[in-house]
Scaffold this motif. Structure first.
Motif, mmCIF file in Angstrom:
data_model
loop_
_atom_site.group_PDB
_atom_site.id
_atom_site.type_symbol
_atom_site.label_atom_id
_atom_site.label_comp_id
_atom_site.label_asym_id
_atom_site.label_seq_id
_atom_site.Cartn_x
_atom_site.Cartn_y
_atom_site.Cartn_z
ATOM 1 N N ALA A 92 1.674 5.059 -0.028
ATOM 2 C CA ALA A 92 1.028 6.460 0.489
ATOM 3 C C ALA A 92 1.967 7.336 0.339
ATOM 4 O O ALA A 92 3.199 7.337 0.192
ATOM 5 N N GLN A 125 -4.590 -1.814 6.161
ATOM 6 C CA GLN A 125 -3.548 -2.858 6.110
ATOM 7 C C GLN A 125 -4.132 -4.047 7.039
ATOM 8 O O GLN A 125 -4.308 -5.378 6.367
ATOM 9 N N LEU A 163 -4.309 4.242 7.261
ATOM 10 C CA LEU A 163 -3.795 3.145 6.342
ATOM 11 C C LEU A 163 -3.421 1.727 6.965
ATOM 12 O O LEU A 163 -3.346 0.950 6.620
ATOM 13 N N ARG A 164 -3.103 1.874 8.419
ATOM 14 C CA ARG A 164 -2.843 0.593 9.209
ATOM 15 C C ARG A 164 -3.914 0.070 9.426
ATOM 16 O O ARG A 164 -3.964 -1.332 9.359
ATOM 17 N N LEU A 170 0.950 -1.119 0.129
ATOM 18 C CA LEU A 170 -0.098 -0.117 -0.033
ATOM 19 C C LEU A 170 1.104 1.123 0.027
ATOM 20 O O LEU A 170 1.496 1.274 1.042
ATOM 21 N N MET A 199 -2.184 4.386 -2.488
ATOM 22 C CA MET A 199 -3.415 5.050 -1.775
ATOM 23 C C MET A 199 -3.783 6.460 -1.853
ATOM 24 O O MET A 199 -3.507 7.336 -0.802
ATOM 25 N N ILE A 217 3.127 -1.334 4.106
ATOM 26 C CA ILE A 217 2.785 0.086 3.630
ATOM 27 C C ILE A 217 4.162 0.896 3.451
ATOM 28 O O ILE A 217 5.253 0.550 4.324
ATOM 29 N N ALA A 232 -0.809 8.237 9.417
ATOM 30 C CA ALA A 232 -0.656 6.897 8.883
ATOM 31 C C ALA A 232 -1.782 5.928 9.400
ATOM 32 O O ALA A 232 -1.905 4.772 9.076
#
Length: 123
Positions: free
Chosen positions: A9, A25, A21-22, A7, A69, A39, A18
């Protein structure tokens, strides 16, 4: 063939940036147990795309999808990311690197953002 997902970013100076995003994930890992999902960041945060790819290749991945992303394909995705992928392909000629579309360009994501906007409005 051992597949992996990165991913990719932008990154930010604030580490809390972040967190969403985690969560993505973790959700991918929940749905695809055993799939390596990492990531990587363009700037400000680590790991970089190169560092992330190196770790996945060392772990046995030979097919890596890089999924931006980003809401849309801007300059970073049109110019910088293809250069980064070219460098990875040169460094790891036995690994297949694929580039996905910007996540924000997927119809399901567009619909989810529209729904979230209407929810925020209370509609």
């Amino acid at each position: 063939m051992s597949s992996a997902l990165i991913l990719f970013a932008h990154g930010a100076r604030d580490p809390e940036w972040a967190a969403p995003l985690r969560r993505v994930q973790a959700a991918v890992r929940d749905r695809a147990a055993g799939l390596p999902v990492e990531i990587a960041f363009l700037e400000f945060m680590s790991p970089t795309l190169a560092d992330c790819a190196a770790g996945l290749v060392a772990g046995g991945a030979n097919k890596i999808l890089v999924l931006p992303m980003f809401i849309a394909r801007g300059g970073h995705l049109k110019r910088e990311l293809p250069e980064m992928l070219a460098a990875l392909r040169a460094a790891y000629p036995d690994v297949e690197f694929a580039l996905g579309d910007a996540i924000g360009e997927h119809e399901a994501v567009v619909r989810a953002m529209a729904g979230a906007a209407l929810d925020a409005l209370g509609a």
